[in-house]
Design a protein around this motif. Structure first.
Motif, PDB file in Angstrom:
ATOM      1  N   ARG A  25       0.857  -1.190   0.000  1.00 14.82           N
ATOM      2  CA  ARG A  25       0.000   0.000   0.000  1.00 14.82           C
ATOM      3  C   ARG A  25       0.884   1.228   0.000  1.00 14.82           C
ATOM      4  NH1 ARG A  25      -4.238  -2.704   2.448  1.00 14.82           N
ATOM      5  NH2 ARG A  25      -4.004  -4.449   1.068  1.00 14.82           N
ATOM      6  N   VAL A  26       0.399   2.277  -0.580  1.00 14.80           N
ATOM      7  CA  VAL A  26       1.083   3.560  -0.460  1.00 14.80           C
ATOM      8  C   VAL A  26       0.069   4.615  -0.031  1.00 14.80           C
ATOM      9  CG1 VAL A  26       2.423   5.340  -1.615  1.00 14.80           C
ATOM     10  CG2 VAL A  26       2.803   2.966  -2.218  1.00 14.80           C
ATOM     11  N   PHE A  27       0.361   5.262   1.062  1.00 12.96           N
ATOM     12  CA  PHE A  27      -0.444   6.389   1.520  1.00 12.96           C
ATOM     13  C   PHE A  27       0.378   7.654   1.313  1.00 12.96           C
ATOM     14  CE2 PHE A  27      -2.661   3.815   5.185  1.00 12.96           C
ATOM     15  CZ  PHE A  27      -3.389   3.106   4.240  1.00 12.96           C
ATOM     16  N   CYS A  28      -0.264   8.697   0.814  1.00 14.58           N
ATOM     17  CA  CYS A  28       0.458   9.965   0.677  1.00 14.58           C
ATOM     18  C   CYS A  28      -0.036  10.903   1.772  1.00 14.58           C
ATOM     19  CB  CYS A  28       0.169  10.542  -0.701  1.00 14.58           C
ATOM     20  SG  CYS A  28       0.925  12.145  -0.959  1.00 14.58           S
ATOM     21  N   ARG A  29       0.870  11.641   2.397  1.00 12.12           N
ATOM     22  CA  ARG A  29       0.448  12.626   3.397  1.00 12.12           C
ATOM     23  C   ARG A  29       1.111  13.963   3.105  1.00 12.12           C
ATOM     24  NH1 ARG A  29       0.717  12.364  10.076  1.00 12.12           N
ATOM     25  NH2 ARG A  29      -1.046  13.777  10.362  1.00 12.12           N
ATOM     26  N   CYS A  30       0.285  14.982   2.983  1.00  8.20           N
ATOM     27  CA  CYS A  30       0.800  16.327   2.704  1.00  8.20           C
ATOM     28  C   CYS A  30       0.719  17.153   3.978  1.00  8.20           C
ATOM     29  CB  CYS A  30      -0.054  16.948   1.596  1.00  8.20           C
ATOM     30  SG  CYS A  30       0.460  18.616   1.164  1.00  8.20           S
ATOM     31  N   ARG A  31       1.810  17.745   4.391  1.00  7.13           N
ATOM     32  CA  ARG A  31       1.792  18.564   5.614  1.00  7.13           C
ATOM     33  C   ARG A  31       1.203  19.948   5.310  1.00  7.13           C
ATOM     34  NH1 ARG A  31       5.366  22.612   4.993  1.00  7.13           N
ATOM     35  NH2 ARG A  31       7.501  22.222   4.276  1.00  7.13           N
ATOM     36  N   PRO A  32       0.802  20.686   6.345  1.00  3.97           N
ATOM     37  CA  PRO A  32       0.328  22.057   6.100  1.00  3.97           C
ATOM     38  C   PRO A  32       1.506  22.971   5.744  1.00  3.97           C
ATOM     39  CG  PRO A  32      -0.231  21.287   8.342  1.00  3.97           C
ATOM     40  CD  PRO A  32       0.721  20.299   7.766  1.00  3.97           C
ATOM     41  N   LYS A  65      -1.056  20.365 -14.839  1.00  2.76           N
ATOM     42  CA  LYS A  65      -1.329  19.554 -13.652  1.00  2.76           C
ATOM     43  C   LYS A  65      -0.928  18.117 -13.879  1.00  2.76           C
ATOM     44  CE  LYS A  65      -5.263  22.160 -11.992  1.00  2.76           C
ATOM     45  NZ  LYS A  65      -6.640  22.114 -11.516  1.00  2.76           N
ATOM     46  N   LYS A  66      -0.392  17.508 -12.834  1.00  2.00           N
ATOM     47  CA  LYS A  66      -0.058  16.090 -12.924  1.00  2.00           C
ATOM     48  C   LYS A  66      -0.842  15.362 -11.842  1.00  2.00           C
ATOM     49  CE  LYS A  66       3.653  13.070 -13.970  1.00  2.00           C
ATOM     50  NZ  LYS A  66       4.513  12.224 -13.367  1.00  2.00           N
ATOM     51  N   GLN A  67      -1.507  14.281 -12.243  1.00  2.00           N
ATOM     52  CA  GLN A  67      -2.324  13.558 -11.280  1.00  2.00           C
ATOM     53  C   GLN A  67      -1.558  12.372 -10.683  1.00  2.00           C
ATOM     54  OE1 GLN A  67      -5.034  10.572 -12.686  1.00  2.00           O
ATOM     55  NE2 GLN A  67      -6.748  11.588 -11.665  1.00  2.00           N
ATOM     56  N   PHE A  68      -1.734  12.147  -9.406  1.00  2.00           N
ATOM     57  CA  PHE A  68      -1.158  10.965  -8.754  1.00  2.00           C
ATOM     58  C   PHE A  68      -2.250  10.267  -7.965  1.00  2.00           C
ATOM     59  CE2 PHE A  68       2.482  13.727  -9.358  1.00  2.00           C
ATOM     60  CZ  PHE A  68       3.476  12.845  -9.770  1.00  2.00           C
ATOM     61  N   LYS A  69      -2.229   8.919  -8.035  1.00  3.38           N
ATOM     62  CA  LYS A  69      -3.218   8.147  -7.263  1.00  3.38           C
ATOM     63  C   LYS A  69      -2.504   7.222  -6.304  1.00  3.38           C
ATOM     64  CE  LYS A  69      -7.280   7.764 -10.104  1.00  3.38           C
ATOM     65  NZ  LYS A  69      -8.314   6.878 -10.549  1.00  3.38           N
ATOM     66  N   PHE A  70      -3.005   7.144  -5.099  1.00  2.00           N
ATOM     67  CA  PHE A  70      -2.436   6.222  -4.116  1.00  2.00           C
ATOM     68  C   PHE A  70      -3.571   5.478  -3.435  1.00  2.00           C
ATOM     69  CE2 PHE A  70       0.673   9.649  -4.668  1.00  2.00           C
ATOM     70  CZ  PHE A  70       1.750   8.889  -5.092  1.00  2.00           C
ATOM     71  N   ASP A  71      -3.248   4.661  -2.434  1.00  2.00           N
ATOM     72  CA  ASP A  71      -4.324   3.942  -1.751  1.00  2.00           C
ATOM     73  C   ASP A  71      -5.123   4.875  -0.852  1.00  2.00           C
ATOM     74  OD1 ASP A  71      -3.909   1.073  -2.582  1.00  2.00           O
ATOM     75  OD2 ASP A  71      -1.899   1.702  -2.021  1.00  2.00           O
ATOM     76  N   HIS A  72      -4.451   5.903  -0.355  1.00  3.29           N
ATOM     77  CA  HIS A  72      -5.151   6.938   0.396  1.00  3.29           C
ATOM     78  C   HIS A  72      -4.296   8.207   0.357  1.00  3.29           C
ATOM     79  CE1 HIS A  72      -8.453   7.803   3.258  1.00  3.29           C
ATOM     80  NE2 HIS A  72      -7.657   8.826   3.529  1.00  3.29           N
ATOM     81  N   VAL A  73      -4.948   9.336   0.312  1.00  5.95           N
ATOM     82  CA  VAL A  73      -4.213  10.599   0.354  1.00  5.95           C
ATOM     83  C   VAL A  73      -4.702  11.390   1.573  1.00  5.95           C
ATOM     84  CG1 VAL A  73      -3.828  12.809  -0.808  1.00  5.95           C
ATOM     85  CG2 VAL A  73      -3.826  10.690  -2.146  1.00  5.95           C
ATOM     86  N   PHE A  74      -3.760  11.712   2.466  1.00  8.64           N
ATOM     87  CA  PHE A  74      -4.102  12.523   3.636  1.00  8.64           C
ATOM     88  C   PHE A  74      -3.765  13.971   3.360  1.00  8.64           C
ATOM     89  CE2 PHE A  74      -3.242   8.279   5.339  1.00  8.64           C
ATOM     90  CZ  PHE A  74      -4.435   8.060   6.016  1.00  8.64           C
ATOM     91  N   LYS A 317       3.240  -7.752   4.548  1.00  8.82           N
ATOM     92  CA  LYS A 317       2.461  -6.549   4.267  1.00  8.82           C
ATOM     93  C   LYS A 317       3.367  -5.327   4.361  1.00  8.82           C
ATOM     94  CE  LYS A 317      -1.602  -8.578   6.333  1.00  8.82           C
ATOM     95  NZ  LYS A 317      -2.827  -8.316   7.082  1.00  8.82           N
ATOM     96  N   THR A 318       3.308  -4.499   3.353  1.00  8.48           N
ATOM     97  CA  THR A 318       4.175  -3.326   3.298  1.00  8.48           C
ATOM     98  C   THR A 318       3.321  -2.070   3.108  1.00  8.48           C
ATOM     99  OG1 THR A 318       5.848  -4.697   2.227  1.00  8.48           O
ATOM    100  CG2 THR A 318       6.165  -2.333   2.091  1.00  8.48           C
ATOM    101  N   LEU A 319       3.665  -1.052   3.873  1.00  5.95           N
ATOM    102  CA  LEU A 319       2.972   0.230   3.708  1.00  5.95           C
ATOM    103  C   LEU A 319       4.002   1.340   3.647  1.00  5.95           C
ATOM    104  CD1 LEU A 319       0.506   2.209   3.846  1.00  5.95           C
ATOM    105  CD2 LEU A 319       0.656   2.038   6.329  1.00  5.95           C
ATOM    106  N   MET A 320       3.915   2.159   2.617  1.00  8.91           N
ATOM    107  CA  MET A 320       4.816   3.307   2.555  1.00  8.91           C
ATOM    108  C   MET A 320       4.009   4.595   2.656  1.00  8.91           C
ATOM    109  SD  MET A 320       7.608   4.423  -0.264  1.00  8.91           S
ATOM    110  CE  MET A 320       8.795   3.210   0.234  1.00  8.91           C
ATOM    111  N   PHE A 321       4.439   5.461   3.570  1.00  9.59           N
ATOM    112  CA  PHE A 321       3.880   6.809   3.612  1.00  9.59           C
ATOM    113  C   PHE A 321       4.791   7.670   2.773  1.00  9.59           C
ATOM    114  CE2 PHE A 321       2.006   5.399   7.624  1.00  9.59           C
ATOM    115  CZ  PHE A 321       0.771   6.016   7.592  1.00  9.59           C
ATOM    116  N   VAL A 322       4.272   8.258   1.716  1.00  6.70           N
ATOM    117  CA  VAL A 322       5.103   9.234   1.014  1.00  6.70           C
ATOM    118  C   VAL A 322       4.674  10.597   1.529  1.00  6.70           C
ATOM    119  CG1 VAL A 322       3.643   9.135  -1.061  1.00  6.70           C
ATOM    120  CG2 VAL A 322       5.888  10.164  -1.192  1.00  6.70           C
ATOM    121  N   GLN A 323       5.636  11.261   2.152  1.00 10.72           N
ATOM    122  CA  GLN A 323       5.356  12.544   2.810  1.00 10.72           C
ATOM    123  C   GLN A 323       5.737  13.672   1.857  1.00 10.72           C
ATOM    124  OE1 GLN A 323       4.082  10.912   6.444  1.00 10.72           O
ATOM    125  NE2 GLN A 323       4.405  13.108   6.143  1.00 10.72           N
TER     126      GLN A 323
END
Ligand code: ADP
Length: 356
Positions: A25-32, A65-74, A317-323
Motif C-alpha cells: 500500500r502507499v499512503f500519501c500525506r501532505c503537511r500544512p 497539472k499532474k495527477q497521482f493516485k495512491f491507496d489513500h491521500v491525507f 504486508k508493506t505500507l509506505m507513507f510518502v510525505q
C-alpha cells in the motif's frame, strides 16, 4: 469462540482486499504550509479533489497539472487519528502472525517523524500501534498468549547501530546482519526488550532517541541522514490449539530523500548522501523487482533492504507513507517523491502468508 470467528472474519475480509490490491500500500500525506512559508507568501502546489480520498494534483508553474493516485491521500488538515484509522488494520495483523513493514519516505521536513513518532500531544503511528497491540492482546488473553519485544536501531552510513544501549551515555553498539535459515536474517546481539505497556515503550524510545544523537552536535541533522528502525517482535501462542507464531513489525523513519545541492557535494556530506541515495534506491529496486517477479531480488545491495528481507517480500504486508510539502519551493523534490511512490505502488504481489 468469538475470537476465532472474529479472526477468521478478519482474514476473509483481508484476503478479499488482497485479491483486489496486493500486499503493498502507499499512503500519501501532505503537511500544512508552515509559519515561515505562510509569512513568505508561498504558493501551495497541491490540489485535492473534494470527493476523492485517493488522488491529488500537482500544479506546476506553467499551470499544467499532474495527477497521482495512491491507496489513500491525507490532506494537511487530516489529524493523527485519521492517519491511524487507515493504518490500524495493517499494523495489528502482526498479532495474526504476519510480517509487516511500514516506511515513512520523503524530503526532510515533510513530516516523516511527525507521522511515525508524533509529539506527546499528537502521538504518531508508533505509539498508537503499540497501544493497540497491548489492547488487543489483553482482549484476547483468554485464547491467545502474546509476548511483545521491542528493538530500536539506526542505519547510518551503511552501519547498523543498536539504540537500546543500557547506558545512553555510551555510544551505540555496532551490529552486523547474519544469514540464519533460508531467507531469514538475524542481527546477533541486538537488544530485544520485553515490553508490557505503552508508557514503558515510550520511555524506551526516548532513551533510544537520545542514543541516536550521541557524538553529534547537530542531532537533527544526523536524524535526517540516518534511517531509524523500530522493530516489534510478537510471539503468539494459541491457548485453543497450541499453534505458535513469531512475527515482526518494522516501523521505519527513513533518511531524507532530498538530492544534495551542488554546494554541499564534498567531504562527509557527500559520503552521507551517497549512502542515503544507495539505500533508498536499493529499497526502490527491491520493491520493483518484487513487482516484476524477475526472480532475483537485490536485497543485499544495502543494509536496510538486507535487514528487512524477510519482512519485505510478496508474503508480507508493506505500507509506505510518502510525505510531501505543499510549498512551491519544494516542487522538484515533491515530484521526485511522488514518482518514486508511484513506482512502489505499481507492485503486484501475492497474498500475505502467516509466519509460524
Ligand atoms: P521529517 O521527519 O520529514 O524531517 P518532521 O516530522 O520533523 O519532518 O516535520 C517537520 C515539521 O513539520 C515539524 O515541526 C512537524 O511538527 C511539522 N509537521 C509535519 N507534518 C505535520 C502535520 N501533518 N501537521 C502539523 N505539523 C506537521
Amino acid at each position: 469462540k468469538k475470537y476465532i470467528e472474529e479472526s477468521s472474519e478478519r482474514r476473509r475480509l483481508y484476503n478479499e482486499v488482497i485479491e483486489l490490491k496486493g500486499n503493498i500500500r502507499v499512503f500519501c500525506r501532505c503537511r500544512p504550509l508552515n509559519q515561515v512559508e505562510i509569512a513568505g507568501g508561498s504558493n501551495c502546489v497541491v490540489e485535492f479533489d473534494s470527493s476523492l480520498d485517493n488522488e491529488l494534483h500537482i500544479v506546476s508553474s506553467d499551470s499544467s497539472k499532474k495527477q497521482f493516485k495512491f491507496d489513500h491521500v491525507f490532506r494537511p488538515d487530516d489529524n493523527q487519528e485519521a492517519v491511524f484509522a487507515q493504518t490500524k488494520p495493517i499494523v495489528t495483523s502482526v498479532l495474526d502472525g504476519y510480517n509487516v513493514c511500514i516506511f515513512a519516505y520523503g524530503q526532510t521536513g515533510t513530516g516523516k517523524t511527525f507521522t511515525m513518532d508524533g509529539t506527546p500531544e499528537n502521538r504518531g503511528v508508533n505509539y498508537r500501534t503499540l497501544e493497540e497491540l497491548f489492547r488487543i492482546s489483553q482482549e484476547r488473553s483468554g485464547v491467545m498468549r502474546y509476548e511483545l519485544f521491542v528493538s530500536m536501531l539506526e542505519v547510518y552510513n551503511e552501519k547498523i547501530r543498536d539504540l537500546l544501549v543500557e547506558n545512553s551515555n555510551q555510544p551505540p553498539k555496532k551490529l552486523e546482519i547474519k544469514q540464519a535459515a533460508e531467507g531469514t536474517q538475524e542481527v546477533p546481539g541486538l537488544v530485544e526488550a520485553r515490553v508490557y505497556g505503552t508508557e514503558e515503550v515510550w520511555e524506551l524510545l526516548k532513551s533510544g532517541s537520545r542514543a541516536r544523537s550521541v557524538g553529534s552536535t547537530i542531532a537533527n541533522e544526523l536524524s535526517s541522514r540516518s534511517h531509524c528502525l523500530l522493530r516489534v517482535t510478537v510471539k503468539g501462542e494459541s491457548l485453543v490449539d497450541g499453534q505458535k507464531t513469531r512475527s515482526h513489525l518494522w516501523l521505519v523513519d527513513l533518511a531524507g530523500s532530498e538530492r544534495v545541492g551542488k554546494i554541499e557535494v564534498e567531504g562527509e556530506r557527500l559520503k552521507e548522501s551517497q549512502y542515503i541515495n544507495k539505500s533508498l534506491s536499493a529499497l526502490g529496486d527491491v520493491i520493483s523487482a518484487l513487482a516484476s517477479k524477475t526472480g532475483h531480488i537485490p536485497y543485499r545491495n544495502s543494509k536496510l533492504t538486507h535487514m528487512l528481507q524477510s519482512s519485505l517480500g510478496g508474503d508480507c504486508k508493506t505500507l509506505m507513507f510518502v510525505q510531501i510539502s505543499p510549498s512551491a519551493a519544494d516542487l522538484g523534490e515533491t515530484l521526485c517523491s511522488l514518482n518514486f511512490a508511484s513506482r512502489v505502488r505499481g507492485i503486484e504481489s501475492g497474498p500475505a502468508r502467516k509466519q509460524t
